[in-house]
Write a protein that holds these residues in place. Structure first.
Motif, PDB file in Angstrom:
ATOM      1  N   HIS A   1       0.855  -1.184   0.000  1.00  0.00           N
ATOM      2  CA  HIS A   1       0.000   0.000   0.000  1.00  0.00           C
ATOM      3  C   HIS A   1       0.895   1.238   0.000  1.00  0.00           C
ATOM      4  CE1 HIS A   1      -2.824   3.074   1.274  1.00  0.00           C
ATOM      5  NE2 HIS A   1      -3.797   2.248   0.898  1.00  0.00           N
ATOM      6  N   PRO A   2       0.599   2.222  -0.856  1.00  0.00           N
ATOM      7  CA  PRO A   2       1.455   3.405  -0.942  1.00  0.00           C
ATOM      8  C   PRO A   2       1.568   4.176   0.372  1.00  0.00           C
ATOM      9  CG  PRO A   2      -0.490   3.654  -2.345  1.00  0.00           C
ATOM     10  CD  PRO A   2      -0.500   2.266  -1.818  1.00  0.00           C
ATOM     11  N   GLY A   3       0.620   3.995   1.267  1.00  0.00           N
ATOM     12  CA  GLY A   3       0.683   4.669   2.564  1.00  0.00           C
ATOM     13  C   GLY A   3       1.930   4.301   3.346  1.00  0.00           C
ATOM     14  N   LYS A   4       2.366   3.054   3.230  1.00  0.00           N
ATOM     15  CA  LYS A   4       3.587   2.626   3.929  1.00  0.00           C
ATOM     16  C   LYS A   4       4.801   3.380   3.408  1.00  0.00           C
ATOM     17  CE  LYS A   4       2.312  -1.986   5.423  1.00  0.00           C
ATOM     18  NZ  LYS A   4       2.159  -1.662   6.807  1.00  0.00           N
ATOM     19  N   LEU A   5       4.860   3.555   2.107  1.00  0.00           N
ATOM     20  CA  LEU A   5       5.968   4.286   1.499  1.00  0.00           C
ATOM     21  C   LEU A   5       5.929   5.767   1.894  1.00  0.00           C
ATOM     22  CD1 LEU A   5       8.370   3.931  -0.433  1.00  0.00           C
ATOM     23  CD2 LEU A   5       6.836   4.638  -2.257  1.00  0.00           C
ATOM     24  N   ILE A   6       4.741   6.333   1.902  1.00  0.00           N
ATOM     25  CA  ILE A   6       4.584   7.742   2.301  1.00  0.00           C
ATOM     26  C   ILE A   6       5.056   7.930   3.737  1.00  0.00           C
ATOM     27  CG2 ILE A   6       2.903   9.584   2.737  1.00  0.00           C
ATOM     28  CD1 ILE A   6       1.230   8.302   0.388  1.00  0.00           C
ATOM     29  N   GLU A   7       4.652   7.019   4.611  1.00  0.00           N
ATOM     30  CA  GLU A   7       5.055   7.113   6.015  1.00  0.00           C
ATOM     31  C   GLU A   7       6.582   7.047   6.157  1.00  0.00           C
ATOM     32  OE1 GLU A   7       3.483   5.357  10.199  1.00  0.00           O
ATOM     33  OE2 GLU A   7       3.748   3.890   8.587  1.00  0.00           O
TER      34      GLU A   7
ATOM     35  N   GLY B   1      -3.228   2.794   5.618  1.00  0.00           N
ATOM     36  CA  GLY B   1      -3.658   1.750   4.693  1.00  0.00           C
ATOM     37  C   GLY B   1      -5.144   1.451   4.758  1.00  0.00           C
ATOM     38  N   ARG B   2      -5.898   2.318   5.440  1.00  0.00           N
ATOM     39  CA  ARG B   2      -7.349   2.112   5.547  1.00  0.00           C
ATOM     40  C   ARG B   2      -8.110   2.766   4.393  1.00  0.00           C
ATOM     41  NH1 ARG B   2      -6.141   4.119  10.668  1.00  0.00           N
ATOM     42  NH2 ARG B   2      -7.325   5.996  10.152  1.00  0.00           N
ATOM     43  N   ARG B   3      -7.394   3.543   3.592  1.00  0.00           N
ATOM     44  CA  ARG B   3      -8.034   4.241   2.487  1.00  0.00           C
ATOM     45  C   ARG B   3      -7.089   4.219   1.287  1.00  0.00           C
ATOM     46  NH1 ARG B   3     -11.374   9.645   3.221  1.00  0.00           N
ATOM     47  NH2 ARG B   3     -12.031   9.915   1.079  1.00  0.00           N
TER      48      ARG B   3
ATOM     49  N   LEU C   1      -5.834  12.105  -7.958  1.00  0.00           N
ATOM     50  CA  LEU C   1      -5.539  13.487  -7.569  1.00  0.00           C
ATOM     51  C   LEU C   1      -4.693  13.539  -6.296  1.00  0.00           C
ATOM     52  CD1 LEU C   1      -5.835  16.517  -8.006  1.00  0.00           C
ATOM     53  CD2 LEU C   1      -8.021  16.408  -6.793  1.00  0.00           C
ATOM     54  N   GLN C   2      -5.050  12.735  -5.318  1.00  0.00           N
ATOM     55  CA  GLN C   2      -4.266  12.686  -4.079  1.00  0.00           C
ATOM     56  C   GLN C   2      -2.841  12.204  -4.364  1.00  0.00           C
ATOM     57  OE1 GLN C   2      -6.824  10.048  -1.949  1.00  0.00           O
ATOM     58  NE2 GLN C   2      -7.973  11.693  -0.947  1.00  0.00           N
ATOM     59  N   ALA C   3      -2.719  11.187  -5.197  1.00  0.00           N
ATOM     60  CA  ALA C   3      -1.400  10.662  -5.544  1.00  0.00           C
ATOM     61  C   ALA C   3      -0.547  11.746  -6.202  1.00  0.00           C
ATOM     62  CB  ALA C   3      -1.534   9.452  -6.472  1.00  0.00           C
TER      63      ALA C   3
END
Length: 145
Positions: free
Chosen positions: A12-18, A48-50, A55-57
């Motif tokens: 999930h891209p959220g892990k990379l963002i974090e 990772g819940r959303r 656009l957000q990316a």
């Protein structure tokens, strides 16, 4: 970018963002303000819940200095992995007829038999008896050569 995507496929891209926020010493609040993405939404993405919208990316990629489309591609691969995992769960909804003790280190009733097919086969071939090996051949429709 392709080799980096190959390494991170399914995450999930959220892990990379974090991870990137920690590296740069930024907070979620700062990223939220820079991208004009609500703080609660940013938290849900990073947790990772959303899923990320395109656009957000794009906004996050610009703020963190990623190549355009990188996070959107990661999101797509994550969605593909989730879809396949769900399909495997549906196809292999019932467990094979093998001893639960073969998987002492996992919750037998929560094993995704399709997703973890290679590991299941390996474990049964290493530790299973003749009947369990035959059952795994039947369960996964394997042919012996």
């Amino acid at each position: 970018m392709d080799s980096q995507v190959d390494i991170l496929k399914g995450i999930h891209p959220g892990k990379l963002i974090e991870r990137e926020l920690k590296k740069k010493g930024l907070t979620r609040q700062v990223l939220s303000e820079q991208t004009d993405i609500p703080y609660k939404t940013m938290n849900a993405i990073i947790a990772g819940r959303r899923n990320l919208t395109v656009l957000q990316a794009l906004k996050i990629e610009q703020a963190l200095g990623y190549k355009e489309g990188f996070l959107a591609i990661l999101q797509t691969y994550h969605n593909i992995r989730q879809y396949k995992d769900n399909e495997f769960s549906r196809i292999y909804a019932e467990p094979p007829r093998i001893r639960k003790s073969l998987f002492w280190d996992a919750d037998f009733n929560k094993i995704n038999w399709g997703k973890h097919q290679k590991a299941v086969i390996k474990r049964v071939l290493e530790r299973g008896n003749k009947d369990e090996i035959e059952e795994i051949h039947r369960f996964y429709n394997l042919t012996t050569k």
